[in-house]
Design a protein around this motif. Sequence first.
Motif, PDB file in Angstrom:
ATOM      1  N   ARG A   1       0.897  -1.240   0.021  1.00  0.00           N
ATOM      2  CA  ARG A   1       0.050  -0.020   0.091  1.00  0.00           C
ATOM      3  C   ARG A   1       1.040   1.169  -0.046  1.00  0.00           C
TER       4      ARG A   1
ATOM      5  N   GLU B   1       1.248   3.766   1.738  1.00  0.00           N
ATOM      6  CA  GLU B   1       0.846   4.702   2.880  1.00  0.00           C
ATOM      7  C   GLU B   1       1.563   5.909   2.845  1.00  0.00           C
TER       8      GLU B   1
ATOM      9  N   ARG C   1       3.176   0.222  10.610  1.00  0.00           N
ATOM     10  CA  ARG C   1       2.596   0.823   9.403  1.00  0.00           C
ATOM     11  C   ARG C   1       3.612   0.833   8.231  1.00  0.00           C
ATOM     12  N   GLY C   2       3.473  -0.586   7.438  1.00  0.00           N
ATOM     13  CA  GLY C   2       4.546  -0.901   6.525  1.00  0.00           C
ATOM     14  C   GLY C   2       3.935  -0.392   4.997  1.00  0.00           C
TER      15      GLY C   2
ATOM     16  N   GLU D   1      -4.557  -0.411  15.968  1.00  0.00           N
ATOM     17  CA  GLU D   1      -5.698  -1.334  15.161  1.00  0.00           C
ATOM     18  C   GLU D   1      -4.955  -2.778  14.851  1.00  0.00           C
ATOM     19  N   VAL D   2      -5.201  -3.666  15.437  1.00  0.00           N
ATOM     20  CA  VAL D   2      -4.430  -5.037  14.960  1.00  0.00           C
ATOM     21  C   VAL D   2      -5.254  -5.879  14.274  1.00  0.00           C
TER      22      VAL D   2
ATOM     23  N   ASN E   1      -9.411  -5.902  11.931  1.00  0.00           N
ATOM     24  CA  ASN E   1     -10.703  -5.066  11.554  1.00  0.00           C
ATOM     25  C   ASN E   1     -11.538  -6.345  10.884  1.00  0.00           C
TER      26      ASN E   1
ATOM     27  N   ARG F   1       1.964  -6.172  12.040  1.00  0.00           N
ATOM     28  CA  ARG F   1       1.586  -4.827  12.881  1.00  0.00           C
ATOM     29  C   ARG F   1       1.560  -5.745  14.442  1.00  0.00           C
TER      30      ARG F   1
HETATM   31  P1  ATP Z   1      -5.415   1.358   9.137  1.00  0.00           P
HETATM   32  O1  ATP Z   1      -6.492   2.204   9.393  1.00  0.00           O
HETATM   33  O2  ATP Z   1      -4.331   1.481  10.211  1.00  0.00           O
HETATM   34  O3  ATP Z   1      -4.496   2.039   7.937  1.00  0.00           O
HETATM   35  P2  ATP Z   1      -6.875  -0.463   7.609  1.00  0.00           P
HETATM   36  O4  ATP Z   1      -8.126  -0.246   8.047  1.00  0.00           O
HETATM   37  O5  ATP Z   1      -6.459   0.129   6.441  1.00  0.00           O
HETATM   38  O6  ATP Z   1      -5.622   0.068   8.906  1.00  0.00           O
HETATM   39  P3  ATP Z   1      -7.221  -2.972   6.976  1.00  0.00           P
HETATM   40  O7  ATP Z   1      -7.403  -2.737   5.515  1.00  0.00           O
HETATM   41  O8  ATP Z   1      -8.537  -3.368   7.526  1.00  0.00           O
HETATM   42  O9  ATP Z   1      -6.654  -1.804   7.447  1.00  0.00           O
HETATM   43  O10 ATP Z   1      -6.132  -4.389   7.115  1.00  0.00           O
HETATM   44  C1  ATP Z   1      -6.479  -5.391   8.028  1.00  0.00           C
HETATM   45  C2  ATP Z   1      -5.287  -5.382   9.031  1.00  0.00           C
HETATM   46  O11 ATP Z   1      -4.145  -5.288   8.343  1.00  0.00           O
HETATM   47  C3  ATP Z   1      -5.356  -4.209  10.010  1.00  0.00           C
HETATM   48  O12 ATP Z   1      -6.117  -4.397  11.067  1.00  0.00           O
HETATM   49  C4  ATP Z   1      -3.880  -4.157  10.326  1.00  0.00           C
HETATM   50  O13 ATP Z   1      -3.534  -4.995  11.599  1.00  0.00           O
HETATM   51  C5  ATP Z   1      -3.095  -4.648   9.313  1.00  0.00           C
HETATM   52  N1  ATP Z   1      -2.658  -3.363   8.346  1.00  0.00           N
HETATM   53  C6  ATP Z   1      -3.263  -2.410   7.576  1.00  0.00           C
HETATM   54  N2  ATP Z   1      -2.486  -1.682   7.279  1.00  0.00           N
HETATM   55  C7  ATP Z   1      -1.365  -1.995   7.546  1.00  0.00           C
HETATM   56  C8  ATP Z   1       0.108  -1.391   7.400  1.00  0.00           C
HETATM   57  N3  ATP Z   1       0.158  -0.340   6.631  1.00  0.00           N
HETATM   58  N4  ATP Z   1       1.330  -1.853   8.023  1.00  0.00           N
HETATM   59  C9  ATP Z   1       0.928  -3.031   8.948  1.00  0.00           C
HETATM   60  N5  ATP Z   1      -0.325  -3.565   8.909  1.00  0.00           N
HETATM   61  C10 ATP Z   1      -1.321  -3.149   8.351  1.00  0.00           C
END
Ligand code: ATP
Length: 418
Positions: A140, A142, A151-152, A258-259, A261, A298
């Motif tokens: 992603r 980010e 946040r990778g 948020e670990v 979702n 994460r």
């Molecule tokens: P955030 O709001 O933190 O960006 P997200 O709502 O985009 O999260 P989801 O798309 O639901 O996250 O991804 C499911 C799970 O993947 C998250 O709950 C988290 O544990 C993990 N995750 C999401 N984005 C990242 C990231 N950039 N780096 C590491 N882990 C991530």
Amino acid sequence: MLQSQLFTETTKETPRDEKSLNAKLLIRAGFVHKEMAGVYSYLPLGLRVLRKIQNIIREEMESMGGQEILMTVFQPRDLWLKTDRWSKGIGKDMFKCKLNRSEVGLGPTHEEIVTRILKSYIRSWRDLPKFVFQIQTKFRKELRAKSGLLRGREFDMKDLYSFHESEKDFERYYEIIIKSYHKILERCDLRAILTEASGKGFTASTPHEFQVIAPAGEDTIFYCPGGDFSQNKEVAKLKAGDKCPICKRILIENKSIEVGNIFPLGTKYSKDLGAYFTDKDGKKKPIVMGCYGLGPSRIMGAVVEIHHDSKGILWPKEIAPFQVHLIQLQKNPKVKKKSKNLYNALLKTGTTVLFDDRDDKSPGEKFADADLIGIPWRMVISERTLEKDSVELKRRDREKTELVKIRELLSFLEKYVQ
Ligand code: ATP
Ligand code: MG
């Protein structure tokens, strides 16, 4: 594993641009290597931890009937155009590259692909429900990647997708997933708060997050200390200081990570991609779907944020890279021979051991390394302990040490370590 053979070493240096505590500790202890912002390689110790987290998740997913698959990283543009996400929503965060006259994306999530796969196999209500998951690297764009593993731009995700004949069946499964996520996180020694993420109330028809309180968190939640209510600030109707609508205690505010979702998808993807089934009355209906994410990388970062002290990491038992850190304190032949024998004996019992057999390190350096790396049990063998046919044992989270007779070690291990 022999520490003298391990190609990584602990270091006091961290990259100058690295501000995040979890990344600093993991880099210093030799678990990960930073390649660029939000992009980390996993080294032998780090990969062991990541695999343990993944395996806990895998075990729990399989116990609920989840079937593991591995989908492609490449995502065809045409498929994403059908759900109107190629340039919108998460599609905006997708890494894309040209291929012949079209483009491909690198998967930031897999609803499109999984729906198209299942669509080829689900015909009737008899084929439902189905639960399919994968553990894979996601990509992603980010905007800010300053939180280390939290946040990778390239990160590990477990994504599970469920397929149902009705909303009711989906809701039943949603409750099962909530329990299972709590169990997974408890096994990683994380206490997560189930948090509303839509502002529409606490029902299975709205998304929920699993939030872990930590100062490094990028989210803010308003929650009841009694544990029966929590809302993400982004969508909250109540705020800190208000009364919990369920038990009337006062809501508090905290930063959180948020670990996980979990998300009802309804029939959005099945309709867009034509995933229909025939119900009991012979009617054609779109499949009802849910998706459930967890971030192993994460989670690893969150564990370090929560379980550390001024000397280093304190790994929870189930995800520690090894169970025991055996330290041969001096290099005289007797200590070396006894340590080696003990190392082999421990391996025979099935205990996982990092054996600090290095001759060129002082006791002080070895202890400092053990504290930084954070294996739950430290086992020291020295001239002094051998005088008493013993080893000195210390838990990483306690100050107290105790001498245990080598012949009693096995029962000690069974009782406390394994
Ligand atoms: P955030 O709001 O933190 O960006 P997200 O709502 O985009 O999260 P989801 O798309 O639901 O996250 O991804 C499911 C799970 O993947 C998250 O709950 C988290 O544990 C993990 N995750 C999401 N984005 C990242 C990231 N950039 N780096 C590491 N882990 C991530
Ligand atoms: Mg996101």
